[in-house]
Design a protein around this motif. Structure first.
Motif, mmCIF file in Angstrom:
data_model
loop_
_atom_site.group_PDB
_atom_site.id
_atom_site.type_symbol
_atom_site.label_atom_id
_atom_site.label_comp_id
_atom_site.label_asym_id
_atom_site.label_seq_id
_atom_site.Cartn_x
_atom_site.Cartn_y
_atom_site.Cartn_z
ATOM 1 N N ALA A 65 0.828 -1.209 0.000
ATOM 2 C CA ALA A 65 0.000 0.000 0.000
ATOM 3 C C ALA A 65 0.863 1.261 0.000
ATOM 4 N N TYR A 66 1.966 1.232 0.704
ATOM 5 C CA TYR A 66 2.876 2.378 0.710
ATOM 6 C C TYR A 66 3.378 2.662 -0.711
ATOM 7 N N GLY A 67 3.864 1.638 -1.399
ATOM 8 C CA GLY A 67 4.342 1.804 -2.766
ATOM 9 C C GLY A 67 3.236 2.239 -3.714
ATOM 10 N N TYR A 68 2.048 1.728 -3.501
ATOM 11 C CA TYR A 68 0.896 2.078 -4.330
ATOM 12 C C TYR A 68 0.525 3.547 -4.134
ATOM 13 N N LEU A 69 0.471 3.982 -2.877
ATOM 14 C CA LEU A 69 0.138 5.378 -2.582
ATOM 15 C C LEU A 69 1.206 6.349 -3.089
ATOM 16 N N LYS A 70 2.446 5.925 -3.079
ATOM 17 C CA LYS A 70 3.546 6.770 -3.558
ATOM 18 C C LYS A 70 3.709 6.698 -5.071
ATOM 19 N N LEU A 71 2.797 5.976 -5.733
ATOM 20 C CA LEU A 71 2.790 5.836 -7.190
ATOM 21 C C LEU A 71 4.081 5.227 -7.727
ATOM 22 N N LYS A 72 4.615 4.263 -6.995
ATOM 23 C CA LYS A 72 5.822 3.545 -7.424
ATOM 24 C C LYS A 72 5.411 2.405 -8.351
ATOM 25 N N ARG A 73 6.241 2.139 -9.352
ATOM 26 C CA ARG A 73 5.945 1.024 -10.258
ATOM 27 C C ARG A 73 5.849 -0.288 -9.507
ATOM 28 N N TRP A 74 6.776 -0.510 -8.576
ATOM 29 C CA TRP A 74 6.737 -1.759 -7.822
ATOM 30 C C TRP A 74 5.467 -1.841 -6.977
ATOM 31 N N GLY A 75 4.950 -0.702 -6.503
ATOM 32 C CA GLY A 75 3.696 -0.697 -5.750
ATOM 33 C C GLY A 75 2.524 -1.096 -6.630
ATOM 34 N N TYR A 76 2.538 -0.601 -7.857
ATOM 35 C CA TYR A 76 1.501 -0.966 -8.828
ATOM 36 C C TYR A 76 1.541 -2.472 -9.105
ATOM 37 N N TRP A 77 2.747 -2.984 -9.410
ATOM 38 C CA TRP A 77 2.852 -4.401 -9.761
ATOM 39 C C TRP A 77 2.576 -5.318 -8.577
ATOM 40 N N LEU A 78 2.971 -4.902 -7.374
ATOM 41 C CA LEU A 78 2.625 -5.705 -6.191
ATOM 42 C C LEU A 78 1.117 -5.730 -5.978
ATOM 43 N N MET A 79 0.465 -4.570 -6.155
ATOM 44 C CA MET A 79 -0.992 -4.510 -5.980
ATOM 45 C C MET A 79 -1.692 -5.388 -7.007
ATOM 46 N N VAL A 80 -1.242 -5.332 -8.253
ATOM 47 C CA VAL A 80 -1.856 -6.153 -9.300
ATOM 48 C C VAL A 80 -1.624 -7.639 -9.013
ATOM 49 N N ALA A 81 -0.390 -8.007 -8.687
ATOM 50 C CA ALA A 81 -0.076 -9.415 -8.402
ATOM 51 C C ALA A 81 -0.871 -9.915 -7.190
ATOM 52 N N TYR A 82 -0.915 -9.115 -6.133
ATOM 53 C CA TYR A 82 -1.664 -9.453 -4.924
ATOM 54 C C TYR A 82 -3.146 -9.652 -5.264
ATOM 55 N N SER A 83 -3.699 -8.733 -6.046
ATOM 56 C CA SER A 83 -5.119 -8.801 -6.387
ATOM 57 C C SER A 83 -5.434 -10.001 -7.271
ATOM 58 N N VAL A 84 -4.550 -10.310 -8.205
ATOM 59 C CA VAL A 84 -4.760 -11.487 -9.056
ATOM 60 C C VAL A 84 -4.700 -12.763 -8.209
ATOM 61 N N TYR A 85 -3.719 -12.830 -7.310
ATOM 62 C CA TYR A 85 -3.613 -13.998 -6.434
ATOM 63 C C TYR A 85 -4.866 -14.120 -5.550
ATOM 64 N N PHE A 86 -5.274 -12.998 -4.936
ATOM 65 C CA PHE A 86 -6.433 -13.003 -4.045
ATOM 66 C C PHE A 86 -7.703 -13.346 -4.819
ATOM 67 N N LEU A 87 -7.820 -12.870 -6.051
ATOM 68 C CA LEU A 87 -8.952 -13.194 -6.913
ATOM 69 C C LEU A 87 -8.992 -14.695 -7.195
ATOM 70 N N THR A 88 -7.859 -15.263 -7.525
ATOM 71 C CA THR A 88 -7.779 -16.689 -7.844
ATOM 72 C C THR A 88 -8.137 -17.553 -6.639
ATOM 73 N N VAL A 89 -7.532 -17.246 -5.501
ATOM 74 C CA VAL A 89 -7.807 -18.031 -4.289
ATOM 75 C C VAL A 89 -9.260 -17.860 -3.856
ATOM 76 N N SER A 90 -9.765 -16.630 -3.887
ATOM 77 C CA SER A 90 -11.156 -16.386 -3.485
ATOM 78 C C SER A 90 -12.125 -17.080 -4.435
ATOM 79 N N GLY A 91 -11.798 -17.098 -5.733
ATOM 80 C CA GLY A 91 -12.653 -17.804 -6.690
ATOM 81 C C GLY A 91 -12.714 -19.291 -6.390
ATOM 82 N N TYR A 92 -11.556 -19.854 -6.108
ATOM 83 C CA TYR A 92 -11.503 -21.277 -5.770
ATOM 84 C C TYR A 92 -12.297 -21.564 -4.485
ATOM 85 N N LEU A 93 -12.098 -20.733 -3.462
ATOM 86 C CA LEU A 93 -12.790 -20.941 -2.185
ATOM 87 C C LEU A 93 -14.290 -20.699 -2.312
#
Length: 134
Positions: A65-93
């Motif tokens: 969230a810190y990287g995302y709020l600071k508009l860092k590229r790594w913050g963007y990619w971590l948020m996207v990766a985290y959300s894709v992972y969470f979407l996949t796991v939540s879909g399965y569950l």
């Protein structure tokens, strides 16, 4: 061109910071009686001890969230990766348990991915082009 941080990025990042702080504070509560599924189970890690999962997810969310709020590229990619992972796991569950919290997690992940993608140019600007305040 001078741009400021979009309100949606501020809201999403703030939501994750608030959630990670609550999650880290929950380490000091022995059991949360209202939780049907623990953090470890919600993240597809049922064999990980609950307190360790809470710490890892809370700390990772705070950094992300810190990287995302600071508009860092790594913050963007971590948020996207985290959300894709969470979407996949939540879909399965959700398919496995048919429980509403997993559906809510799916919808939230889709919103975060779609909105982040629509604002991706903000994460690829040069630092002098970014204006964080009003």
């Amino acid at each position: 061109m001078d741009r400021k941080r979009p309100m949606g990025i501020a809201l999403i990042g703030s939501f994750y910071i608030f959630g990670s702080i609550v999650l880290l504070l929950s380490l000091f509560v022995y059991e949360l009686p209202f939780e049907k599924y623990g953090i470890a189970a919600r993240f597809g890690l049922p064999n990980v001890p609950e307190h360790l999962a809470r710490f890892l997810v809370g700390a990772a969310s705070l950094v992300m969230a810190y990287g995302y709020l600071k508009l860092k590229r790594w913050g963007y990619w971590l948020m996207v990766a985290y959300s894709v992972y969470f979407l996949t796991v939540s879909g399965y569950l959700f398919v496995l348990y048919k429980d509403q919290p997993f559906l809510g997690n799916i919808i939230w992940s889709l919103i975060v991915i779609a909105y982040s993608y629509s604002k991706r140019s903000h994460f690829y600007m040069k630092p002098q082009q970014i204006r964080v305040g009003g």
